[in-house]
Write a protein that holds these residues in place. Structure first.
Motif, PDB file in Angstrom:
ATOM      1  N   LEU A  40       0.824  -1.208   0.000  1.00  0.00           N
ATOM      2  CA  LEU A  40       0.000   0.000   0.000  1.00  0.00           C
ATOM      3  C   LEU A  40       0.864   1.266   0.000  1.00  0.00           C
ATOM      4  CD1 LEU A  40      -2.871  -0.984   2.476  1.00  0.00           C
ATOM      5  CD2 LEU A  40      -2.987  -0.810  -0.007  1.00  0.00           C
ATOM      6  N   ALA A  42       3.499   1.583  -1.540  1.00  0.00           N
ATOM      7  CA  ALA A  42       4.133   1.766  -2.851  1.00  0.00           C
ATOM      8  C   ALA A  42       3.146   1.887  -4.002  1.00  0.00           C
ATOM      9  CB  ALA A  42       5.076   0.569  -3.119  1.00  0.00           C
ATOM     10  N   CYS A  43       1.897   1.427  -3.793  1.00  0.00           N
ATOM     11  CA  CYS A  43       0.947   1.346  -4.908  1.00  0.00           C
ATOM     12  C   CYS A  43      -0.206   2.323  -4.701  1.00  0.00           C
ATOM     13  CB  CYS A  43       0.428  -0.087  -5.037  1.00  0.00           C
ATOM     14  SG  CYS A  43      -0.828  -0.267  -6.325  1.00  0.00           S
ATOM     15  N   ALA A  44      -0.261   3.330  -5.521  1.00  0.00           N
ATOM     16  CA  ALA A  44      -1.300   4.357  -5.378  1.00  0.00           C
ATOM     17  C   ALA A  44      -2.687   3.779  -5.642  1.00  0.00           C
ATOM     18  CB  ALA A  44      -1.019   5.514  -6.331  1.00  0.00           C
TER      19      ALA A  44
ATOM     20  N   ARG B 197      -2.703   9.356   3.113  1.00  0.00           N
ATOM     21  CA  ARG B 197      -1.656   8.378   3.405  1.00  0.00           C
ATOM     22  C   ARG B 197      -0.596   8.580   2.348  1.00  0.00           C
ATOM     23  NH1 ARG B 197      -1.583   2.175   5.156  1.00  0.00           N
ATOM     24  NH2 ARG B 197       0.369   1.589   4.228  1.00  0.00           N
ATOM     25  N   VAL B 199       1.955   7.942  -0.273  1.00  0.00           N
ATOM     26  CA  VAL B 199       2.363   6.837  -1.140  1.00  0.00           C
ATOM     27  C   VAL B 199       3.769   7.151  -1.633  1.00  0.00           C
ATOM     28  CG1 VAL B 199       1.880   5.601  -3.269  1.00  0.00           C
ATOM     29  CG2 VAL B 199      -0.005   6.452  -1.863  1.00  0.00           C
ATOM     30  N   ARG B 200       4.611   6.179  -1.413  1.00  0.00           N
ATOM     31  CA  ARG B 200       5.992   6.415  -1.850  1.00  0.00           C
ATOM     32  C   ARG B 200       6.039   6.530  -3.361  1.00  0.00           C
ATOM     33  NH1 ARG B 200       7.506   2.431   2.096  1.00  0.00           N
ATOM     34  NH2 ARG B 200       7.510   0.855   0.464  1.00  0.00           N
ATOM     35  N   GLU B 201       6.776   7.469  -3.849  1.00  0.00           N
ATOM     36  CA  GLU B 201       6.948   7.588  -5.300  1.00  0.00           C
ATOM     37  C   GLU B 201       7.784   6.429  -5.778  1.00  0.00           C
ATOM     38  OE1 GLU B 201       5.558   9.808  -7.207  1.00  0.00           O
ATOM     39  OE2 GLU B 201       4.615  10.846  -5.546  1.00  0.00           O
ATOM     40  N   SER B 202       7.298   5.773  -6.838  1.00  0.00           N
ATOM     41  CA  SER B 202       8.085   4.637  -7.317  1.00  0.00           C
ATOM     42  C   SER B 202       8.877   5.025  -8.554  1.00  0.00           C
ATOM     43  CB  SER B 202       7.160   3.471  -7.612  1.00  0.00           C
ATOM     44  OG  SER B 202       6.161   3.907  -8.499  1.00  0.00           O
TER      45      SER B 202
END
Lengths: 275, 202
Positions: A40, A42-44, B197, B199-202
Motif C-alpha cells: 500500500l 508503494a501502490c497508489a 496516506r 504513497v511512496r513515489e516509485s
C-alpha cells in the motif's frame, strides 16, 4: 487471503491486493498484513481502493452511532421483569393457573371435536374409530362448552383495558402522562389469540357462522394488543379503547356468551351425553 | 462486568444450578449489548426487544448445553444472531430499493467540494445516512448478520462462521459482499473523505 492472491505476498498476480484481502486487512485479519501494508505504501491504486473501503466502513460506524438506540442501565432490569414470569413457568407450571382446568377441558374437547370431525369425514372409507363418530349435537355441545370459557376470558381482559382510564390512571391534569403498562394484558391477549384460532376453525367446521365472525373480529383486536409495547401512551390507550368501543365488541361477546350458555344449558337439560 | 466482579463463570454455574437470581444478574449484564446487536441485524426496535427476550429465554432453557470453554457473552450473541436471522427471514419481504436519484438535484458531494460549508455538510451527512441505511437494507440476512458481527461486534471470521453455522469461506464472502454493496452505494461520497496516506513515489 483470496485465491487470486500471490502466495505469501498478499498481492494478486496482476500486482495488486485483492478487494477481499483489503477488507480482511482493515479488519486486522489478513494473514499477510505486513506485505499488504508495504504494498500500500508503494501502490497508489491499491492505496486508493483501501482508503475508499476504509471511508465506507467509517461512514457505516458513524451512521450506526447516530441510528442505533441506546438503552439505559435500567434496561436489563426491564428485560428481566418481562422474561422472569416465563422462566419460572416450568413445563407444567401452567396447570396451576386458576383457569387451567377449564382451559384443559376445553382443549381436550376441541381435540375430540376435531377427531370426531375427521372420523365423520373418513369413517366411510378407511378410518375406523373405536368409539364411533359423534353426533352433530354432541359436536355442537363440545364447541359451546369450550367457547364459554374463552369468551369469558376475552371479555374480562378487554373490559380491563376499556376501563383503564377511569380508575386512578394519571391524567394530563395531574401531570405528565407516564404511560400505562399493559405487558401482562399483552401476554394474555397472545394466549387468547392462539386459543381463539383453534376455536374459530372449529366454529367454521361446525357451521357456526355468527360465532366464527365474532371470533375473527375478536382476534383482530387482540392481535393489535399483542403488537403493543409494554408501556403505551395515553393516545395509544385511547386508540385501543376506541376500537373496542366502536366495534361494540364487549357487547357482542356478552350477547354471544349468554347465547352460548343458554344453548349449552338447553342441551344439558335434554340429558344427552357427548358421545 | 461490573456487578459480577469478574466472576461471570460463577454466576453462570449458579444459574445452571437453578439460581434465578444469578440468571437475573446475567440478564442485566448482557441486555443492552444484545439489544444493540439485535437492532443492528433486525433494523428496528420492536423486533430487537423481542429478540433480546427470546434470546434469554432460549439461553435459560439451554443452559445445560452451554459449553463453558466459550465466553458466555459470545454464546448469547450466537443465540441472538440466529434469532435475529429468523426474524428477518420470516419477514419475507423484498429488499428495499435505493430511491432513484433526482437527475436535476445537485450532487451533495459536488456541493461539499464547492463550499465545504455547514449546511452542505449536513446535507452530505443526511445523504450518507440514507445511502448506508439503503445499502444495509439490500443485504441478505446472512450478509447483514455476518457484517454486523464483524464490523460492530468485532468477532473474527472464524467465530462468525461458528455462530451462523457457515463455512469460513462462506462467512468471508458474506462480509465481502456486504462491504462491496455499501462501498458501491457510498462511492461518490466516500471518495471525498479519503484520509491522507503518503504513497511512496516509485
Amino acid at each position: 487471503m483470496s485465491e487470486n492472491t500471490r502466495a505469501g505476498s498478499g498481492v494478486t498476480g496482476g500486482g495488486h491486493v485483492s478487494e477481499e484481502d483489503l477488507v480482511l486487512f482493515l479488519y486486522g485479519e489478513a494473514p499477510e498484513a505486513r506485505a499488504i501494508d508495504a504494498h500500500l505504501d508503494a501502490c497508489a491504486a491499491c492505496h486508493g481502493v483501501c482508503d475508499e473501503i476504509r471511508a465506507t466502513l467509517a461512514a457505516v460506524t458513524a451512521v450506526d452511532a447516530d441510528e442505533t438506540p441506546v438503552r439505559s442501565a435500567a434496561y436489563g432490569a426491564q428485560v428481566w421483569a418481562r422474561i422472569e414470569p416465563r422462566l419460572s413457568r416450568g413445563r407444567f407450571e401452567w396447570l396451576r393457573a386458576p383457569w387451567a382446568p377449564r382451559f384443559a377441558l376445553a382443549a381436550v374437547l376441541v381435540l375430540m371435536l376435531l377427531a370426531a370431525f375427521l372420523a365423520g369425514r373418513f369413517s366411510r372409507t378407511e378410518i375406523e374409530v373405536p368409539a364411533g363418530p359423534i353426533s352433530q349435537e354432541a359436536r355442537d355441545r363440545i364447541l359451546l362448552l369450550a367457547m364459554d370459557g374463552h369468551l369469558e376470558r376475552a371479555q374480562a381482559m378487554l373490559a380491563e383495558i376499556a376501563n383503564l382510564n377511569g380508575l386512578g390512571q394519571q391524567t394530563q391534569a395531574d401531570g405528565p402522562f407516564s404511560g400505562v403498562d399493559i405487558s401482562s394484558d399483552r401476554d394474555r391477549a397472545a394466549e387468547l389469540v392462539s386459543a381463539g384460532r383453534i376455536y374459530r376453525r372449529t366454529a367454521s367446521l361446525a357451521g357456526e357462522t355468527g360465532l366464527e365472525l365474532l371470533l375473527d373480529e375478536l382476534e383482530r383486536i387482540l392481535t393489535d394488543i399483542t403488537h403493543a409495547p409494554d408501556e403505551i401512551t395515553r393516545d395509544e390507550l385511547h386508540a385501543i379503547q376506541k376500537r373496542i368501543a366502536d366495534r361494540g365488541i364487549l357487547l357482542k361477546i356478552r350477547a354471544m356468551g349468554s347465547q352460548v350458555r343458554q344453548r349449552e344449558k338447553e342441551r344439558r337439560e335434554t340429558g344427552r351425553t357427548f358421545l | 462486568m461490573g456487578r459480577m466482579g469478574g466472576d461471570e463463570a460463577g454466576y453462570v454455574a449458579r444459574a445452571r444450578g437453578g439460581d434465578a437470581e444469578a440468571f437475573r444478574v446475567l440478564v442485566e449484564e448482557h441486555s443492552a449489548r444484545l439489544f444493540r446487536l439485535a437492532y443492528r441485524i433486525a433494523g428496528n426496535e420492536q423486533d430487537a426487544e423481542d429478540i433480546v427476550q427470546e434470546t434469554f429465554i432460549k439461553a435459560h432453557r439451554n443452559l445445560a448445553r452451554y459449553d463453558d470453554r466459550a465466553a458466555f457473552g459470545a454464546w448469547l450473541s450466537r443465540i441472538a444472531s440466529n434469532q435475529a436471522l429468523d426474524v428477518i427471514r420470516s419477514r419475507r419481504r423484498g429488499p428495499e430499493r435505493l430511491e432513484p436519484n433526482d437527475p436535476d438535484a445537485p450532487d451533495p458531494v459536488d456541493m461539499l467540494s464547492e463550499t465545504g460549508a455547514g449546511p452542505e455538510r449536513q446535507l452530505l451527512s443526511v445523504e450518507v445516512n440514507r445511502r448506508v441505511k439503503n445499502a444495509l437494507s439490500r443485504l441478505t440476512p446472512n450478509e447483514r448478520a455476518a457484517f454486523v458481527l464483524r464490523h460492530h461486534e468485532e468477532h473474527s471470521v472464524a467465530e462468525i462462521g461458528a455462530m451462523l453455522r457457515l463455512s469460513e469461506n462462506a462467512t468471508k464472502q458474506a462480509i465481502f459482499r456486504a462491504v462491496r454493496k455499501m462501498r458501491e452505494a457510498l462511492r461518490p461520497l466516500a471518495a471525498q473523505s479519503r484520509p491522507g496516506r503518503t504513497v511512496r513515489e516509485s
